[in-house]
Design a protein around this motif. Structure first.
Motif, PDB file in Angstrom:
ATOM      1  N   GLY A 169      -3.561   2.914   0.628  1.00 18.90           N
ATOM      2  CA  GLY A 169      -3.550   1.761  -0.254  1.00 18.90           C
ATOM      3  C   GLY A 169      -3.219   2.111  -1.687  1.00 18.90           C
ATOM      4  N   PRO A 170      -3.351   1.137  -2.605  1.00 16.25           N
ATOM      5  CA  PRO A 170      -2.959   1.341  -4.008  1.00 16.25           C
ATOM      6  C   PRO A 170      -3.663   2.510  -4.684  1.00 16.25           C
ATOM      7  N   GLU A 174      -1.405   5.456  -6.263  1.00 16.35           N
ATOM      8  CA  GLU A 174      -1.430   5.722  -7.703  1.00 16.35           C
ATOM      9  C   GLU A 174      -1.934   7.125  -8.004  1.00 16.35           C
ATOM     10  N   THR A 210       4.383  -4.856   4.003  1.00 13.40           N
ATOM     11  CA  THR A 210       3.682  -5.110   2.744  1.00 13.40           C
ATOM     12  C   THR A 210       3.428  -3.821   1.980  1.00 13.40           C
ATOM     13  N   ALA A 211       2.984  -2.780   2.680  1.00 11.70           N
ATOM     14  CA  ALA A 211       2.676  -1.514   2.025  1.00 11.70           C
ATOM     15  C   ALA A 211       3.935  -0.827   1.509  1.00 11.70           C
ATOM     16  N   ALA A 213       6.686  -2.283   0.555  1.00  8.90           N
ATOM     17  CA  ALA A 213       7.136  -3.036  -0.616  1.00  8.90           C
ATOM     18  C   ALA A 213       6.291  -2.671  -1.840  1.00  8.90           C
ATOM     19  N   ARG A 214       4.985  -2.491  -1.642  1.00  8.23           N
ATOM     20  CA  ARG A 214       4.121  -2.109  -2.763  1.00  8.23           C
ATOM     21  C   ARG A 214       4.514  -0.740  -3.304  1.00  8.23           C
ATOM     22  N   LEU A 215       4.722   0.222  -2.409  1.00 14.23           N
ATOM     23  CA  LEU A 215       5.100   1.568  -2.833  1.00 14.23           C
ATOM     24  C   LEU A 215       6.446   1.552  -3.535  1.00 14.23           C
ATOM     25  N   ARG A 216       7.385   0.796  -3.005  1.00 13.28           N
ATOM     26  CA  ARG A 216       8.712   0.651  -3.625  1.00 13.28           C
ATOM     27  C   ARG A 216       8.606   0.056  -5.018  1.00 13.28           C
ATOM     28  N   ASP A 217       7.755  -0.934  -5.194  1.00 12.96           N
ATOM     29  CA  ASP A 217       7.719  -1.686  -6.445  1.00 12.96           C
ATOM     30  C   ASP A 217       7.032  -0.951  -7.590  1.00 12.96           C
ATOM     31  N   TYR A 218       6.347   0.166  -7.305  1.00 10.75           N
ATOM     32  CA  TYR A 218       5.908   1.006  -8.416  1.00 10.75           C
ATOM     33  C   TYR A 218       7.118   1.545  -9.177  1.00 10.75           C
TER      34      TYR A 218
END
Length: 458
Positions: A169-170, A174, A210-211, A213-218
């Motif tokens: 997760g985030p 991070e 979803t995950a 896309a989150r990793l990409r969007d960092y």
């Protein structure tokens, strides 16, 4: 088109070249060879006696490195055992994370001042497994900090964290980014929920998308995924949908790998018991590979190797190619393998034994070592060139002082007739069929050289 070689320097002393020939059936993609080489191609090596391994390794650590170098860090834990995986070692629980990180950091520090570790830049670091992203966020950060402190990383070093979507997760993402990770290699394998879960992949399609896309969007690191073709019950349409789903995500790169069902894996046992049909046969896997390359070309992805494509300049695929090349690799963690100064070596695979050796005995826990032949650099260079879908035998022969074009010319001309490669201006370029059979062709090339110009003594 000029021939690769006008005549052979060996006359009638050539080996039985027919045994190296591809089948000329007009369908090289599926028919070129009756079987494929299922392991990494390579040459010969001599085992170092167990009692001599510590002293031999100690002498290697005192020699400065030259040329390109990578470091591999192995994390042995997984939260589940994917059916097809032959690398599973130890089930993960949260309490192991800190203990593992403590031991790994101690191992990194133990040789930090040695010439082998400190003498030259390291160009790629790969934290693999197992499942590195199973580790807790603070420990991921501690490990990455220790890598920065104890390895002389090149300014443009590729620092990869391998993982899976489940339990990533985030907070962990991070932590990796703060620790300097600039590349993530995520083992998706397939987006199809039913197929994923039949192979014991825990996350469903929506969670995966979803995950990612989150990793990409960092927007701070290259994001790469693996996809596999040839699963039991996987159709061509499912494979095409996986590739199109990847392309729709706007990630930086992808590996397209064929499934190899190795004996002893849970999948192999399940197939033997009739719980699954066999995976795709060789001809079907060849067609799935060809379709994958076609879809990637149609979408204008850059070809980086036989199995790897990039979409953006952020993806460089450095570590993966270095491992097919004559590069040095420094290993850390239980089960890691490395190479330096003409030797291969592997660390203790048993997690508890590895920790005891590092923390209690304060020694590098090596268990096996092999001495390479004088031709190891050429063998690796042949492999790495064919991995890039081409090879120039004339240039390679000049570099190594050997008549490679003359020796291999007749064989490569037959492969050209069979449809595995084309030849122009000194370059042999693999066709799609040749790319599918690349590992087999590399191994046959090396074997042929041992049958001709290499000697057992060298």
């Amino acid at each position: 088109m000029t021939p690769l070689v006008q005549s052979s320097p060996f006359g009638t002393a050539l080996p039985d070249i027919d045994s190296y020939h591809a089948n000329e059936t007009g369908n090289p993609l599926t028919d070129a060879f009756s079987t494929s080489t299922t392991v990494h191609p390579g040459g010969k090596a001599t085992p170092v006696a167990e009692e001599k391994i510590p002293a031999t390794y100690a002498s290697l650590t005192q020699k400065p490195r030259h040329g390109k170098t990578a470091a591999y860090i192995h994390v042995p834990f997984c939260e589940s055992h994917c059916l097809y995986c032959g690398f599973y070692r130890k089930r993960y629980d949260e309490g192991q994370s800190r203990a593992y990180a403590d031991a790994l950091i101690a191992e990194l520090r133990s040789t930090a001042e040695s010439p082998l570790q400190a003498s030259a830049p390291i160009h790629a670091v790969y934290i693999g497994g197992g499942t590195p992203t199973s580790l807790e966020a603070p420990d991921l950060k501690r490990i990455l900090d220790a890598i920065q402190e104890n390895l002389p990383l090149a300014n443009d070093c590729e620092l990869t964290v391998e993982g899976r979507i489940w339990n990533f997760g985030p907070e962990k993402m991070e932590a990796c980014l703060k620790g300097g990770a600039n590349r993530f290699s995520i083992g998706v394998q397939t987006f199809d929920t039913e197929l994923r879960q039949s192979m014991h992949r825990l996350a469903d399609r929506k969670t995966v998308l979803t995950a990612l896309a989150r990793l990409r969007d960092y927007d701070q690191a290259a994001v790469i995924i693996d996809l596999i073709y040839g699963f039991p019950n996987q159709t061509m349409e499912m494979w095409e949908e996986d590739i199109r789903t990847f392309q729709g995500l706007g990630l930086d790169g992808v590996d397209l790998y064929q499934l190899k069902v190795f004996s002893g894996t849970p999948l192999s046992k399940a197939i033997d018991k009739g719980r699954f049909p066999p995976g795709a046969d060789l001809a079907t896997r060849a067609r799935m590979y060809a379709r994958g390359t076609e879809l990637m070309a149609d979408a204008q992805y850059t070809r980086l190797s036989v199995n790897h494509w990039g979409r953006t300049p952020r993806e460089r695929n450095i570590y993966n190619h270095m491992m097919k090349s004559p590069s040095c690799c420094l290993p850390f963690g239980p089960g890691a393998g490395g190479s330096a100064h003409g030797h291969f070596f592997f660390l203790e695979t048993d997690y508890d034994a590895w920790r005891r050796a590092v923390l209690d005995d304060e020694r590098k826990p090596l268990v096996t070592m092999q001495r390479q032949t004088a031709h190891a650099e050429l063998e690796k260079t042949i492999t790495s060139e064919l991995e890039l879908c081409r090879i120039n035998l004339g240039d390679l022969g000049k570099r190594f002082g050997l008549p490679l074009a003359e020796t291999l010319g007749t064989l490569y001309e037959q492969w050209e007739r069979a449809g595995l490669l084309t030849h122009r201006n000194g370059w042999c370029r693999l066709t799609t069929a040749g790319q599918f059979w690349q590992v087999t062709m590399a191994q046959l090339t090396i074997n042929y050289l041992y049958d001709t110009i290499f000697t057992e003594e060298s």
